[in-house]
Design a protein around this motif. Structure first.
Motif, PDB file in Angstrom:
ATOM      1  N   ASP A 171       1.606   0.401  -5.170  1.00  0.00           N
ATOM      2  CA  ASP A 171       1.833  -1.011  -5.520  1.00  0.00           C
ATOM      3  C   ASP A 171       2.807  -1.124  -6.689  1.00  0.00           C
ATOM      4  OD1 ASP A 171       0.080  -1.867  -3.560  1.00  0.00           O
ATOM      5  OD2 ASP A 171      -1.611  -2.145  -4.922  1.00  0.00           O
ATOM      6  N   SER A 221       1.902  -2.062   0.842  1.00  0.00           N
ATOM      7  CA  SER A 221       1.788  -2.458  -0.566  1.00  0.00           C
ATOM      8  C   SER A 221       1.126  -3.824  -0.706  1.00  0.00           C
ATOM      9  CB  SER A 221       3.176  -2.519  -1.209  1.00  0.00           C
ATOM     10  OG  SER A 221       3.884  -3.668  -0.744  1.00  0.00           O
ATOM     11  N   ASN A 222       0.637  -4.082  -1.906  1.00  0.00           N
ATOM     12  CA  ASN A 222       0.015  -5.380  -2.162  1.00  0.00           C
ATOM     13  C   ASN A 222       1.044  -6.508  -2.143  1.00  0.00           C
ATOM     14  OD1 ASN A 222      -2.557  -6.743  -2.738  1.00  0.00           O
ATOM     15  ND2 ASN A 222      -1.530  -7.374  -4.615  1.00  0.00           N
TER      16      ASN A 222
END
Length: 240
Positions: free
Chosen positions: A207, A125-126
């Protein structure tokens, strides 16, 4: 007879650029197995001589076990999640992925045994990438991911059962999107110019799911700097 000792061997470059490489994996070979094969015996003898000729005392010590890798991080019969130790700073997401237990990992990658889709979703994920960009080391400008600096310091969320299930779902969607392009390497898929629409959308969905698990606002106005600031607050709480 040699086939049983030959295994796929993967480092950061092989993983990202879809290159094939192999090694002799003799961890469970009997002395007789090595002695009865001229190829194996000659290779092991060459390793022994190479190690003995080294100026490093540690390397010389490994000459006592010339049939083994000097550093073995390979999990025993467990599949694992692979994170490249070094990757391009031009990518928004460091490509990571699942590996079968019979694929031998090199010292150019970090591995997480028995990882699940949930772990994959959080790490790809970001949120995790934002943390990585701030705390990781650098090789020139490339990201240098280490378990000590990045993974071990990273504050994980406490998701609800529904949030965890959602992350598992979005994680699988990322893998499914990659699978649509079997002839493309991860270097191709994660280039900002050539990243497929399906893969980008899958990552964006993931995200959002991860941010919800952290309780972060899912808005374009919530910046990466704000995300990292919140993570540092969590880190401070956990290390009190």
């Amino acid at each position: 007879a040699l086939a049983k000792w030959i295994r796929p061997y993967i480092g950061a470059e092989e993983f990202i650029k879809q290159k094939s490489r192999y090694c002799l994996w003799l961890r469970y070979a009997q002395p007789a197995d090595i002695k009865q094969s001229k190829i194996l015996y000659d290779r092991v003898q060459a390793v022994r001589e190479f190690r003995l000729a080294s100026s490093a005392k540690t390397t010389q010590g490994y000459a006592k076990v010339p049939h083994l890798f000097a550093q073995i991080t390979q999990p025993e019969g467990e599949d694992y999640l692979l994170v490249p130790s070094v990757s391009s700073e031009r990518r928004r997401y460091v490509p990571i992925g699942f590996m079968k237990s019979d694929v031998i990992s090199s010292n150019a990658v970090q591995i997480i045994p028995n990882a699940t889709l949930y772990h994959f979703g959080i790490l790809t994920s970001n949120v995790h990438m934002a943390w990585m960009r701030v705390v990781c080391g650098r090789l020139e400008m490339r990201y240098r991911y280490s378990k000590e600096q990045v993974y071990n310091t990273f504050p994980w969320p406490n998701p609800t059962k529904a949030q965890k299930a959602k992350i598992e779902q979005t994680s699988q969607a990322i893998l499914d999107a990659r699978a649509l392009y079997p002839d493309s390497s991860l270097a191709d898929l994660y280039d900002e110019v050539t990243m497929p629409v399906e893969l980008r959308k899958a990552h964006q969905d993931n995200d959002r799911a991860v941010m919800q698990a952290y309780g972060f606002p899912v808005k374009t106005t919530f910046t990466e700097s704000q995300c990292v600031a919140e993570l540092f607050k969590m880190y401070k709480e956990k290390t009190k």
